[in-house]
Write a protein that holds these residues in place. Structure first.
Motif, PDB file in Angstrom:
ATOM      1  N   VAL A 116       0.279   0.147  -2.898  1.00  0.00           N
ATOM      2  CA  VAL A 116       0.526  -1.203  -2.402  1.00  0.00           C
ATOM      3  C   VAL A 116       0.911  -2.121  -3.556  1.00  0.00           C
ATOM      4  N   VAL A 145       0.757   3.052   1.420  1.00  0.00           N
ATOM      5  CA  VAL A 145       1.936   2.309   1.872  1.00  0.00           C
ATOM      6  C   VAL A 145       2.533   3.047   3.063  1.00  0.00           C
ATOM      7  N   SER A 168       0.375  -2.242   5.860  1.00  0.00           N
ATOM      8  CA  SER A 168      -0.541  -1.378   5.106  1.00  0.00           C
ATOM      9  C   SER A 168      -2.000  -1.646   5.449  1.00  0.00           C
ATOM     10  N   TYR A 184       3.880  -4.273   3.285  1.00  0.00           N
ATOM     11  CA  TYR A 184       2.639  -4.842   2.767  1.00  0.00           C
ATOM     12  C   TYR A 184       1.730  -5.268   3.921  1.00  0.00           C
TER      13      TYR A 184
END
Length: 437
Positions: A406, A87, A209, A206
């Motif tokens: 994540v 992340v 990532s 998100y």
């Protein structure tokens, strides 16, 4: 008297003279060989001694000759030693001026995530009381106090926005973020109190990532057009560099030519820059960032050119650019000095832009409440719902808390919109040929 004749040599005498004839050349050969061997040894040792003190390494030497290359190698090695975390983490600068204290608190609330870092700056034009109230409110917040990832700049800067003081303020915040968490974030985003997010931080983290960590989102062009005559050639002085009172820049009658040591670029003042590039701007191991900064000290609206010119004049970074500022902004056509204030009439346009941020908003405009309710799901004075908030509510008080996976994120529709924007930018035709053009 007759002279006597010398006696004739016998066999022994003849042998003696024969030995003397070959002994002399042998001795000479030995002496000559000794001299040659001694000379060879002397020159070999001298050459070795000379090389041992030589300041110039051989072409095959592993160590670079110049200190700039050594620094670059050091930073590249340090970056390689840090494997990308699952992340990513973002470092934010959120800045404002007099009367922006409440807006700063609201924007920070909408942007907050414990994995990130934040620097909040209320400039010197704001009354000391307003800055103190902001600092006290953030210090008293139990969530901010727990994660200790929000810093308020107590020694405020005077920012005039049209001059270089905004660039100096951005570099100041970047230096604080590097000092406090040098290896603890991946991207740097600069925002103002009149900016507001259109996605949650879970949506943003998100999406990021899955992206390469070397991408710099910065809107830029080398086609400076009218800015060459109205911004590059005029010389301005920003009183914010030496005064405690905010006033407009003033102009010098003398003009200057366009630089030849570097190429000028221009674009949006809002950007998302990588940790490595920000580090380069602060360290400046080949001095270009400082040279360009000195030039832009007398450049009108330098925030729209400084970082763009630096990144596009360095081979190490010029091919990392993505030509977008990640903002929805409504401009006149042709653009004027400032964009329109966004209202409820712009809501659909903001949503359809797929951008993660928008500006410029008036203080407490009703459109902000609509964004909170329909996009972010945020209650008044609350945080934006996300995986971290769910975990925090179920975590024993005092227990270590971090978002490392994540799977701990809770992306929503905003992640899909943002993914659509980013995918379109990275897959557009000729993307690799559009860096710094």
């Amino acid at each position: 008297m007759m002279e006597s004749k010398p006696p004739s040599p016998g066999p022994a005498s003849a042998t003696h003279h024969s030995h003397r004839r070959w002994a002399v050349p042998l001795l000479a050969s030995v002496l000559l060989s000794s001299l040659l061997i001694s000379a060879s040894l002397f020159f070999s040792s001298s050459r070795a001694l000379l090389l041992s003190f030589s300041p110039l390494p051989s072409a095959a030497a592993a160590e670079p000759l110049f200190v700039e290359a050594k620094l670059r190698q050091h930073h590249q090695a340090a970056a390689a030693a840090r494997p990308p975390r699952a992340v990513p983490r973002i470092a934010y600068l959120v800045s404002g001026s007099a009367g922006d204290g409440v807006a700063l608190r609201r924007t920070l609330r909408a942007l907050y995530h414990p994995a990130n870092r934040y620097v909040v700056h209320l400039d010197l034009e704001a009354p000391a009381r307003e800055r103190a109230e902001l600092a006290a409110a953030l210090r008293a917040d139990p969530v901010y106090a727990r994660f200790r990832n929000v810093r308020v700049v107590t020694r405020a800067n005077l920012v005039t926005y049209r001059g270089p003081t905004m660039v100096a303020n951005t570099l100041h915040a970047a230096a604080i973020l590097l000092r406090d968490g040098a290896a603890d974030w991946d991207w740097f985003i600069n925002l103002s109190a009149s900016d507001y997010p259109l996605v949650s931080q879970d949506d943003l983290l998100y999406t990021l990532s899955s992206l390469p960590r070397e991408l710099n989102f910065i809107e830029h062009t080398s086609d400076i057009g009218w800015k060459e005559y109205q911004r590059a050639k005029p010389v301005i002085v920003d009183p914010g560099l030496y005064s405690l009172q905010k006033s407009d820049v003033f102009w010098i009658t003398e003009k200057r030519s366009v630089p030849t040591a570097f190429k000028l670029f221009t674009g949006s003042a809002w950007m998302m820059l990588t940790h490595h590039f920000i580090e380069y701007c602060i360290w400046g191991w080949d001095n270009l960032p400082r040279t360009v900064l000195m030039y832009y000290a007398n450049f009108l609206s330098s925030p729209e050119g400084y970082f763009h010119t630096v990144i596009c004049n360095v081979p190490e970074f010029r091919n990392t650019t993505v030509n977008h500022d990640l903002h929805f902004i409504s401009w006149d056509n042709p653009p004027k000095q400032h964009p329109h204030y966004l209202t409820l009439n712009d809501f659909d346009g903001m949503l359809n832009s797929n951008a993660p941020f928008a500006r410029k908003f008036g203080r407490e405009d009703p459109v902000l409440d609509k964004i909170d309710q329909e996009i972010l799901g945020r209650q008044p004075d609350g945080f934006v719902p996300g995986g971290w908030l769910d975990l925090l509510n179920t975590t024993v008080k005092g227990k270590h808390f971090a978002v490392e996976r994540v799977e701990d994120l809770r992306p929503g529709p905003g992640a899909q919109r943002l993914k659509k924007l980013v995918t379109g930018l990275l897959t557009q035709e000729g993307f690799d040929d559009k860096h710094c053009v």
